[in-house]
Design an enzyme around this catalytic site. Structure first.
Site, PDB file in Angstrom:
ATOM      1  N   ASN A   1       1.165  -1.399  -0.005  1.00  0.00           N
ATOM      2  CA  ASN A   1      -0.207  -0.189  -0.192  1.00  0.00           C
ATOM      3  C   ASN A   1       0.889   1.260  -0.191  1.00  0.00           C
ATOM      4  OD1 ASN A   1       0.737   1.189   3.034  1.00  0.00           O
ATOM      5  ND2 ASN A   1      -0.390  -1.599   2.930  1.00  0.00           N
TER       6      ASN A   1
ATOM      7  N   ASP B   1      -3.944  -6.546   5.148  1.00  0.00           N
ATOM      8  CA  ASP B   1      -5.607  -7.074   5.444  1.00  0.00           C
ATOM      9  C   ASP B   1      -5.106  -9.423   4.375  1.00  0.00           C
ATOM     10  OD1 ASP B   1      -6.409  -5.766   7.170  1.00  0.00           O
ATOM     11  OD2 ASP B   1      -7.566  -5.068   5.579  1.00  0.00           O
TER      12      ASP B   1
ATOM     13  N   PHE C   1      -4.252   3.406  14.701  1.00  0.00           N
ATOM     14  CA  PHE C   1      -4.676   4.401  13.746  1.00  0.00           C
ATOM     15  C   PHE C   1      -5.789   3.224  12.577  1.00  0.00           C
ATOM     16  CE2 PHE C   1      -1.313   8.358  13.079  1.00  0.00           C
ATOM     17  CZ  PHE C   1      -0.951   7.412  14.668  1.00  0.00           C
TER      18      PHE C   1
ATOM     19  N   LYS D   1     -11.010  -3.560  18.777  1.00  0.00           N
ATOM     20  CA  LYS D   1      -9.394  -4.028  18.891  1.00  0.00           C
ATOM     21  C   LYS D   1      -9.386  -4.038  20.394  1.00  0.00           C
ATOM     22  CE  LYS D   1      -8.041  -3.692  14.033  1.00  0.00           C
ATOM     23  NZ  LYS D   1      -7.233  -4.148  12.705  1.00  0.00           N
TER      24      LYS D   1
HETATM   25  N1  CTP Z   1      -3.747  -3.502  12.080  1.00  0.00           N
HETATM   26  C1  CTP Z   1      -2.749  -4.611  12.554  1.00  0.00           C
HETATM   27  N2  CTP Z   1      -2.916  -5.999  11.401  1.00  0.00           N
HETATM   28  C2  CTP Z   1      -3.622  -5.932  10.507  1.00  0.00           C
HETATM   29  C3  CTP Z   1      -4.716  -4.968  10.007  1.00  0.00           C
HETATM   30  C4  CTP Z   1      -4.171  -3.572  10.777  1.00  0.00           C
HETATM   31  O1  CTP Z   1      -2.304  -4.448  13.266  1.00  0.00           O
HETATM   32  N3  CTP Z   1      -3.190  -6.933   9.482  1.00  0.00           N
HETATM   33  C5  CTP Z   1      -4.052  -2.552  12.217  1.00  0.00           C
HETATM   34  C6  CTP Z   1      -3.256  -1.651  12.233  1.00  0.00           C
HETATM   35  O2  CTP Z   1      -2.140  -0.762  12.488  1.00  0.00           O
HETATM   36  C7  CTP Z   1      -3.834   0.498  12.836  1.00  0.00           C
HETATM   37  C8  CTP Z   1      -5.651  -0.384  13.028  1.00  0.00           C
HETATM   38  O3  CTP Z   1      -5.332  -2.025  12.920  1.00  0.00           O
HETATM   39  O4  CTP Z   1      -3.014   0.328  13.822  1.00  0.00           O
HETATM   40  C9  CTP Z   1      -6.733  -0.318  11.746  1.00  0.00           C
HETATM   41  O5  CTP Z   1      -5.986  -1.009  10.629  1.00  0.00           O
HETATM   42  P1  CTP Z   1      -6.912  -0.582   9.589  1.00  0.00           P
HETATM   43  O6  CTP Z   1      -6.075  -1.418   8.475  1.00  0.00           O
HETATM   44  O7  CTP Z   1      -7.551   1.113   9.644  1.00  0.00           O
HETATM   45  O8  CTP Z   1      -8.033  -1.511   9.911  1.00  0.00           O
HETATM   46  P2  CTP Z   1      -8.195  -2.472   9.451  1.00  0.00           P
HETATM   47  O9  CTP Z   1      -8.444  -3.190  11.183  1.00  0.00           O
HETATM   48  O10 CTP Z   1      -6.835  -3.311   8.990  1.00  0.00           O
HETATM   49  O11 CTP Z   1      -9.435  -2.703   9.080  1.00  0.00           O
HETATM   50  P3  CTP Z   1      -9.408  -1.913   6.885  1.00  0.00           P
HETATM   51  O12 CTP Z   1      -8.774  -2.694   6.693  1.00  0.00           O
HETATM   52  O13 CTP Z   1     -10.858  -3.114   6.528  1.00  0.00           O
HETATM   53  O14 CTP Z   1     -10.592  -0.876   6.865  1.00  0.00           O
END
Ligand code: CTP
Length: 408
Positions: A210, A279, A325, A343
């Site tokens: 990303n 993800d 974040f 979370k």
């Molecule tokens: N995060 C994580 N592990 C992942 C994805 C996200 O620990 N595999 C953490 C990120 O570092 C951030 C938070 O979860 O602090 C939210 O990440 P974000 O990408 O905004 O959300 P997601 O939970 O991944 O949901 P989505 O992508 O569907 O918005």
């Protein structure tokens, strides 16, 4: 912030080299100003090399700068550009001149010309230190608001024992930080910060990733370090220059980031997940390079580990604060609040990454802070470094609140 370090002529002048480093460690830009006699004890070249700036000794640039307009007003330029002036070691002679407003070289002129806070760390023979003249001069300076870092007692270079040894450099740095309003509120604490994207390999040369630049995580790490924390920074692949921290671990995939986070999390009082973690990852990455001739491909993806979700399922160390974040393009508050709850976070920083002046790969950010009790604080546009300090301020606030509840 910029600090002028005045070095006057005493045996402790050699310690100025280490002092430059320690001040720089606090993120300060150091301009060294030496008296003529200080040059007998340490070379200007040493201090110029360490500070990265030419050393100023003489008014009007000395012999080399004679007749040069720039050097004639240099003391005013330096006086106006600095946030603090620290003189270490400060000899009895320099203290006397300061007390009486005598200006006969660059350093003493700077003392009169600057409106920045002034800190002196005297160092001299014990009899000179105890002499009524020195005591009176120091009293005068203290009355004028000059901060004095008293010398330590011990064996002196002159062979005598008593007060007069330059104070521990850490005490001098602390006095400078106090004068500058730099906080040390994370001193002795470990902050774990994740930054940047992750890369999930598709084949030997391609990956899913990303646009995260890591700048927000790096700003958090830098702010934490400046506030005295021992920072463990776990960074995904990014071209941005990481700050100098206690521990830097470079990782590539979400799995590697998770492994590093789980290894360090129990020693951290604060965990800040600023990384944009994948993800999903390709379920069957190819060992070699996928060839064009193989034709169009269908990739199966499988979930990558959700590090924060996994952390929330593990027992938490007492008092540990976890910050997430949320990168969103729509329904910012609603989506971020749902992640905060799912979370089990103490603070969620909601980031609208669809804006040009916020989120990925820019130096500014526009965020809203969300708390488990439903409070939200929208912040105006500011630098990522300022956002980092605001996040740390909130962590301090939560700590203070928790402590007051325990006391009641
Ligand atoms: N995060 C994580 N592990 C992942 C994805 C996200 O620990 N595999 C953490 C990120 O570092 C951030 C938070 O979860 O602090 C939210 O990440 P974000 O990408 O905004 O959300 P997601 O939970 O991944 O949901 P989505 O992508 O569907 O918005």
């Amino acid at each position: 912030m910029r600090v002028a370090l005045g070095v006057s002529g005493g045996i402790a002048a050699y310690k100025a080299a280490e002092l430059v480093r320690l001040l720089q460690d606090k993120g300060l830009d150091v301009q060294v100003v030496m008296t003529r006699s200080a040059r007998e004890f340490i070379t200007p070249l040493t201090l110029a090399t360490l500070s990265g700036h030419k050393i100023i000794t003489e008014m009007f640039g000395g012999e080399a700068g004679g007749g040069n307009i720039e050097s004639a007003v240099e003391h005013i330029a330096v006086a106006q550009s600095i946030d603090a002036l620290v003189i270490a070691p400060a000899t009895a002679n320099v203290l006397a001149k300061m007390a009486h407003g005598v200006v006969d070289d660059f350093l003493t002129t700077l003392c009169l010309a600057t409106q920045a806070p002034v800190i002196v760390a005297p160092a001299m023979n014990v009899n000179m230190w105890e002499h009524a003249a020195t005591r009176e001069n120091l009293e005068t300076l203290s009355h004028r608001g000059v901060r004095v870092v008293n010398p330590d007692e011990g064996y002196l270079a002159c062979g005598m024992t008593g007060a007069g040894r330059l104070a521990a450099l850490e005490s001098i740095v602390q006095a400078v930080c106090e004068a500058l309003g730099l906080r040390e509120d994370f001193s002795g604490e470990t902050i774990l910060v994740t930054a940047g994207p992750t890369q999930e390999p598709l084949d030997a040369v391609r990956y899913l990733s990303n646009r995260s630049s890591g700048k927000m995580g790096y700003a958090l790490a830098e702010a934490g370090r400046r506030r005295g924390a021992c920072v463990v920074l776990i960074a995904g692949p990014t071209s941005a220059e990481p700050p100098t921290v206690h521990t830097l671990e470079r990782v590539r995939t979400a799995g590697e980031m998770a492994e590093a986070v789980f290894r360090h999390c129990d020693s951290a009082g604060v965990i800040i997940m600023a990384a944009a973690v994948a993800d999903f990852r390709p379920a069957n990455p190819q060992a070699g390079k996928i060839k064009k001739l193989d034709g169009p491909q269908v990739m199966n993806l499988e979930p990558a580990v959700d590090i924060l979700a996994e952390l929330s399922r593990r027992p938490r160390c007492a008092g540990q604060i976890v910050v997430g974040f949320a990168a969103e393009t729509e329904n910012l508050i609603e989506n971020a609040a749902a992640k905060l709850r799912a979370k089990h976070l103490d603070l969620m920083v909601a980031n609208d990454v669809s804006r040009d002046d916020a989120g990925f790969d820019v130096d500014t950010n526009v965020v809203t802070l969300l708390f488990p009790d439903g409070r939200t604080i929208p912040l105006e546009k500011m630098s990522k470094f300022d956002v980092a300090h605001r996040v740390l301020d909130e962590v301090v606030g939560m700590r203070r609140f928790a402590a007051s509840v325990v006391q009641q």
